[in-house]
Design a protein around this motif. Sequence first.
Motif, PDB file in Angstrom:
ATOM      1  N   THR A  14       0.842  -1.208   0.000  1.00  0.00           N
ATOM      2  CA  THR A  14       0.000   0.000   0.000  1.00  0.00           C
ATOM      3  C   THR A  14       0.873   1.252   0.000  1.00  0.00           C
ATOM      4  O   THR A  14       0.625   2.208  -0.737  1.00  0.00           O
ATOM      5  CB  THR A  14      -0.936  -0.022   1.227  1.00  0.00           C
ATOM      6  N   LYS A  41      -5.015   4.393   5.325  1.00  0.00           N
ATOM      7  CA  LYS A  41      -4.915   5.733   4.746  1.00  0.00           C
ATOM      8  C   LYS A  41      -3.598   6.410   5.139  1.00  0.00           C
ATOM      9  O   LYS A  41      -2.942   7.040   4.316  1.00  0.00           O
ATOM     10  CB  LYS A  41      -6.112   6.589   5.200  1.00  0.00           C
ATOM     11  N   THR A  42      -3.226   6.260   6.414  1.00  0.00           N
ATOM     12  CA  THR A  42      -1.999   6.926   6.854  1.00  0.00           C
ATOM     13  C   THR A  42      -0.769   6.237   6.260  1.00  0.00           C
ATOM     14  O   THR A  42       0.203   6.909   5.888  1.00  0.00           O
ATOM     15  CB  THR A  42      -1.936   6.991   8.394  1.00  0.00           C
ATOM     16  N   ILE A  43      -0.816   4.937   6.112  1.00  0.00           N
ATOM     17  CA  ILE A  43       0.305   4.242   5.466  1.00  0.00           C
ATOM     18  C   ILE A  43       0.450   4.698   4.019  1.00  0.00           C
ATOM     19  O   ILE A  43       1.549   4.976   3.539  1.00  0.00           O
ATOM     20  CB  ILE A  43       0.104   2.719   5.556  1.00  0.00           C
ATOM     21  N   ASN A 138      -4.784  -8.858   5.827  1.00  0.00           N
ATOM     22  CA  ASN A 138      -3.743  -7.985   5.266  1.00  0.00           C
ATOM     23  C   ASN A 138      -4.020  -7.564   3.834  1.00  0.00           C
ATOM     24  O   ASN A 138      -3.136  -7.079   3.159  1.00  0.00           O
ATOM     25  CB  ASN A 138      -2.376  -8.666   5.356  1.00  0.00           C
TER      26      ASN A 138
HETATM   27  N1  LIG Z   1      -2.543  -4.298   2.732  1.00  0.00           N
HETATM   28  C1  LIG Z   1      -2.470  -3.402   3.727  1.00  0.00           C
HETATM   29  N2  LIG Z   1      -2.368  -2.095   3.440  1.00  0.00           N
HETATM   30  C2  LIG Z   1      -2.321  -1.179   4.437  1.00  0.00           C
HETATM   31  N3  LIG Z   1      -2.355  -1.445   5.747  1.00  0.00           N
HETATM   32  C3  LIG Z   1      -2.439  -2.738   6.104  1.00  0.00           C
HETATM   33  C4  LIG Z   1      -2.494  -3.762   5.113  1.00  0.00           C
HETATM   34  N4  LIG Z   1      -2.583  -4.968   5.762  1.00  0.00           N
HETATM   35  C5  LIG Z   1      -2.576  -4.679   7.068  1.00  0.00           C
HETATM   36  N5  LIG Z   1      -2.485  -3.365   7.302  1.00  0.00           N
HETATM   37  C6  LIG Z   1      -2.484  -2.733   8.649  1.00  0.00           C
HETATM   38  O1  LIG Z   1      -3.603  -1.855   8.737  1.00  0.00           O
HETATM   39  C7  LIG Z   1      -3.265  -0.725   9.539  1.00  0.00           C
HETATM   40  C8  LIG Z   1      -3.518   0.560   8.758  1.00  0.00           C
HETATM   41  O2  LIG Z   1      -3.272   1.650   9.622  1.00  0.00           O
HETATM   42  P1  LIG Z   1      -3.410   3.167   9.178  1.00  0.00           P
HETATM   43  O3  LIG Z   1      -3.145   3.977  10.381  1.00  0.00           O
HETATM   44  O4  LIG Z   1      -2.592   3.437   7.955  1.00  0.00           O
HETATM   45  O5  LIG Z   1      -4.961   3.213   8.793  1.00  0.00           O
HETATM   46  P2  LIG Z   1      -5.875   4.514   8.635  1.00  0.00           P
HETATM   47  O6  LIG Z   1      -6.844   4.204   7.541  1.00  0.00           O
HETATM   48  O7  LIG Z   1      -5.045   5.726   8.494  1.00  0.00           O
HETATM   49  O8  LIG Z   1      -6.617   4.531  10.041  1.00  0.00           O
HETATM   50  P3  LIG Z   1      -7.502   5.723  10.682  1.00  0.00           P
HETATM   51  O9  LIG Z   1      -8.858   5.544  10.089  1.00  0.00           O
HETATM   52  O10 LIG Z   1      -7.482   5.424  12.139  1.00  0.00           O
HETATM   53  O11 LIG Z   1      -6.849   7.024  10.315  1.00  0.00           O
HETATM   54  C9  LIG Z   1      -1.822  -0.889   9.952  1.00  0.00           C
HETATM   55  O12 LIG Z   1      -1.789  -1.472  11.227  1.00  0.00           O
HETATM   56  C10 LIG Z   1      -1.275  -1.854   8.913  1.00  0.00           C
HETATM   57  O13 LIG Z   1      -0.204  -2.619   9.391  1.00  0.00           O
END
Ligand SMILES: Nc1ncnc2c1ncn2[C@@H]1O[C@H](COP(=O)(O)OP(=O)(O)OP(=O)(O)O)[C@@H](O)[C@H]1O
Length: 147
Positions: A14, A41-43, A138
């Motif tokens: 991602t 989203k943050t990743i 994942n």
């Molecule tokens: N294929 C994937 N792509 C992205 N993240 C993944 C994937 N598989 C597992 N994860 C996990 O999902 C989580 C995503 O966290 P992240 O903070 O980026 O989400 P977010 O959408 O920003 O959350 P929020 O809504 O709280 O802002 C992480 O713990 C990451 O390790």
Amino acid sequence: MKKIVEVTKSPSETFNIGFNLASKINSPTIIGLSGELGTGKTIFAKGVAEGLGIKELITSPTFLGINEYYSGHIPLIHMDFYKKVINKENLDFYTKKNAVILIEWFENFNSVFNTNLKPNITVHIKYLRDQNDIIHDNERQIIIEIG
Ligand SMILES: Nc1ncnc2c1ncn2[C@@H]1O[C@H](COP(=O)(O)OP(=O)(O)OP(=O)(O)O)[C@@H](O)[C@H]1O
Ligand SMILES: [Mg+2]
């Protein structure tokens, strides 16, 4: 309009999609990022930041909902509308900048400001679920619409 749909099987995949998208950006661009809690989203945003050449550590914008980074080839303004704390003055200030503006929880944006803003790029990240609605840990589907 160009639409790209990809499935990732790890956080780093991602990240890489964000990285590759950003490495082609060299002019002011608004990126609207949407998707359920914890989809990545943050990743994705971290990948975008690194693709813009930003060297600083990217963290989730919390207190004021806005983080700014200037160490890349174009500034990055990273906003998060989850808590809807960003006010209109702040928004106007930042959107006048010559920058990439990346907005997490873009689905909340237009209702907060009563606007109909269409980003240059929208990115929607979805959990993949099996027929019993169980999330594939994942795996994520990433839908990118450009233009
Ligand atoms: N294929 C994937 N792509 C992205 N993240 C993944 C994937 N598989 C597992 N994860 C996990 O999902 C989580 C995503 O966290 P992240 O903070 O980026 O989400 P977010 O959408 O920003 O959350 P929020 O809504 O709280 O802002 C992480 O713990 C990451 O390790
Ligand atoms: Mg986040």
